[in-house]
Write a protein that holds these residues in place. Structure first.
Motif, mmCIF file in Angstrom:
data_model
loop_
_atom_site.group_PDB
_atom_site.id
_atom_site.type_symbol
_atom_site.label_atom_id
_atom_site.label_comp_id
_atom_site.label_asym_id
_atom_site.label_seq_id
_atom_site.Cartn_x
_atom_site.Cartn_y
_atom_site.Cartn_z
ATOM 1 N N VAL A 1 -3.085 -33.578 -11.442
ATOM 2 C CA VAL A 1 -2.329 -32.586 -10.690
ATOM 3 C C VAL A 1 -2.049 -33.042 -9.258
ATOM 4 O O VAL A 1 -0.990 -32.770 -8.707
ATOM 5 N N ASP A 2 -2.974 -33.759 -8.638
ATOM 6 C CA ASP A 2 -2.788 -34.175 -7.245
ATOM 7 C C ASP A 2 -2.168 -35.570 -7.103
ATOM 8 O O ASP A 2 -1.970 -36.054 -5.987
ATOM 9 N N THR B 1 3.782 -32.946 -6.965
ATOM 10 C CA THR B 1 2.351 -32.649 -6.955
ATOM 11 C C THR B 1 2.185 -31.190 -7.370
ATOM 12 O O THR B 1 3.152 -30.442 -7.422
ATOM 13 N N ALA B 2 1.000 -30.794 -7.681
ATOM 14 C CA ALA B 2 0.682 -29.463 -8.190
ATOM 15 C C ALA B 2 1.113 -29.309 -9.647
ATOM 16 O O ALA B 2 1.171 -28.212 -10.167
ATOM 17 N N GLN B 3 1.451 -30.425 -10.299
ATOM 18 C CA GLN B 3 1.746 -30.425 -11.734
ATOM 19 C C GLN B 3 0.899 -31.503 -12.393
ATOM 20 O O GLN B 3 0.890 -32.636 -11.939
ATOM 21 N N ALA B 4 0.219 -31.131 -13.444
ATOM 22 C CA ALA B 4 -0.494 -32.128 -14.247
ATOM 23 C C ALA B 4 0.410 -32.504 -15.412
ATOM 24 O O ALA B 4 1.088 -31.653 -15.974
ATOM 25 N N TRP B 5 0.461 -33.789 -15.721
ATOM 26 C CA TRP B 5 1.242 -34.253 -16.872
ATOM 27 C C TRP B 5 0.290 -34.673 -17.972
ATOM 28 O O TRP B 5 -0.687 -35.381 -17.721
#
Length: 112
Positions: free
Chosen positions: A99-100, A61-65
């Motif tokens: 992101v979440d 989490t805290a990463q957008a793909w």
């Protein structure tokens, strides 16, 4: 077809290491990696899907793909991440993930 052809390398038979293998989990076996197709006890054989298939898998989490982002397997958290440092290349994001989001779709690509 070539006379010495054995089989497609999209799935390979490997031997489960310590703790065995669990179906649906990502494993690194030497220079190969992929998703276990079946569960197996330590020392037993199982099929490892190594390329081309798409799976839903836990993501950092805290990463957008974005679609096509390179993804790496983080064995400390058993998730896919965009961070390559100390992680094993696994494939690419098959579709965007917020992101979440706790789960994302990865398309396995050969790591060797």
């Amino acid at each position: 077809m070539a006379q010495n052809y054995v089989k497609s390398g999209e799935r390979v038979t490997v031997v489960a290491g310590p703790g065995g293998a669990q179906s649906g989990k990502f494993y690194v076996v030497g220079a190969m990696s992929g998703i276990a197709q079946t569960s197996a006890a330590e020392g037993e054989e199982y099929e490892l899907d190594t390329t081309g298939s798409v799976y839903e898998y836990g993501k950092t989490t805290a990463q957008a793909w974005v679609q096509g982002t390179k993804l790496y397997y983080d064995d400390d958290t058993d998730t896919m991440t965009t961070t390559d440092t100390d992680n094993t290349y696994a494939g690419v994001a098959e579709q965007p993930a917020a992101v979440d989001a706790a789960i994302g779709r990865i398309m396995l690509l050969r790591s060797f």
